[in-house]
Scaffold this active site. Structure first.
Site, PDB file in Angstrom:
ATOM      1  NE  ARG B  64      48.091  45.071  46.739  1.00  0.00           N
ATOM      2  CZ  ARG B  64      47.869  43.894  45.921  1.00  0.00           C
ATOM      3  NH1 ARG B  64      47.834  42.729  46.510  1.00  0.00           N
ATOM      4  NH2 ARG B  64      47.624  43.928  44.719  1.00  0.00           N
ATOM      5  CD  GLU B 101      47.517  38.667  30.629  1.00  0.00           C
ATOM      6  OE1 GLU B 101      48.351  38.395  29.882  1.00  0.00           O
ATOM      7  OE2 GLU B 101      47.453  38.618  31.931  1.00  0.00           O
TER       8      GLU B 101
END
Lengths: 181, 181
Positions: B64, B101
């Site tokens: 993006r 994560e």
């Protein structure tokens, strides 16, 4: 002017022999994007025919089409719509498969990315066989977009992609051709 | 004006509850990019402090950040440099890992993407923990780039990423914050 831009782009694009495999010349546009003047002139040349044509969205194909398409959308004061690889868009999507040399891949588009009749410019850095462009056209037409044209910096005419796009009734605009690729 | 833009962005960004997993609110900027006025104003607001500051490259983080960064580079008449996922750049790269994560990922940059001392703006759509921004900063600094600032549309301040970037001595510019994310 046209020829000057072509000459400039020819030297700004890096040609890498035998990449990604023996016998293929890879046309690397990162050197063009990194060259402020070549990038600016490429974007301006691609949008020039479409200024004041009421383009509502520029649809860019992931990932290099995002770089060009973002710039073109801003230049045209239009929105930008990403045509993405599978699994990247967070809401309801439509999906079209296309053939690769070995196997297949898919492109996705948000179902609400375009409203019927909106005027869309499709963009990617390069057109070769036209497989990804064809998939993007099918996606946009499923949403009843009016695809005004498809724009690419580089055309590899021997691979027939530009003719394929034209066969859908969509004008093709390219800035430079490399033959024999 | 500031508040007006914030209000506009707040309604242009689509918030998706429980995506990609329960308890997380995903901030979807595709609706902002698709909104011509919101996209145009976001790009203009992000580049505004850097017009006439001699920015030579905008470095956008895949994917993006490519959309925003392409538009910002064109607006600033600078080059664009892609900071990419592994295996996407065709020439010699440098590479930095960062923590996810679960597990880790990597970002890559062409070795010749930036020359020492060139003035670079780093851009992505959103800053959360700052892991990808940190990796991009390390890459650009390996090439001795002068990182003038890091720009993001969205800041999730509870996750500390903007503070992490500032700890490297790099100013951070963001347009809207979502707290409690």
């Amino acid at each position: 002017m046209e020829n000057t831009l072509r000459t400039q782009l020819q030297s700004a694009i890096r040609s890498i022999p035998d990449y990604p495999k023996k016998g293929v010349i890879f046309r690397d546009v990162t050197t063009l994007f990194g060259d402020a003047d070549a990038f600016s002139r490429s974007v301006d040349a691609l949008v020039e025919p479409f200024v004041d044509k009421g383009i509502t969205q520029v649809a860019g194909i992931e990932a290099r089409g995002f770089i060009l398409g973002g710039a073109m959308a801003h230049r045209l004061s239009s929105g930008f719509v990403p045509v993405r690889k599978p699994g990247k868009l967070p809401r309801d999507t439509i999906s079209v498969s296309y053939e690769l040399e070995y196997g297949e891949d898919r492109l996705e588009l948000h179902k609400d990315a375009v409203e019927p009749g909106q005027k869309v410019l499709l963009v990617d850095d390069l057109i070769a066989t036209g497989g990804t462009a064809e998939a993007a056209i099918k996606l946009l037409r499923q949403l009843n977009a009016d695809i005004v044209a498809a724009c690419f910096i580089i055309d590899l005419p021997d691979l027939g992609g530009a003719d394929l796009v034209k066969s859908f009734g969509i004008p093709v605009q390219t800035l430079i051709e490399f033959e024999g690729d």
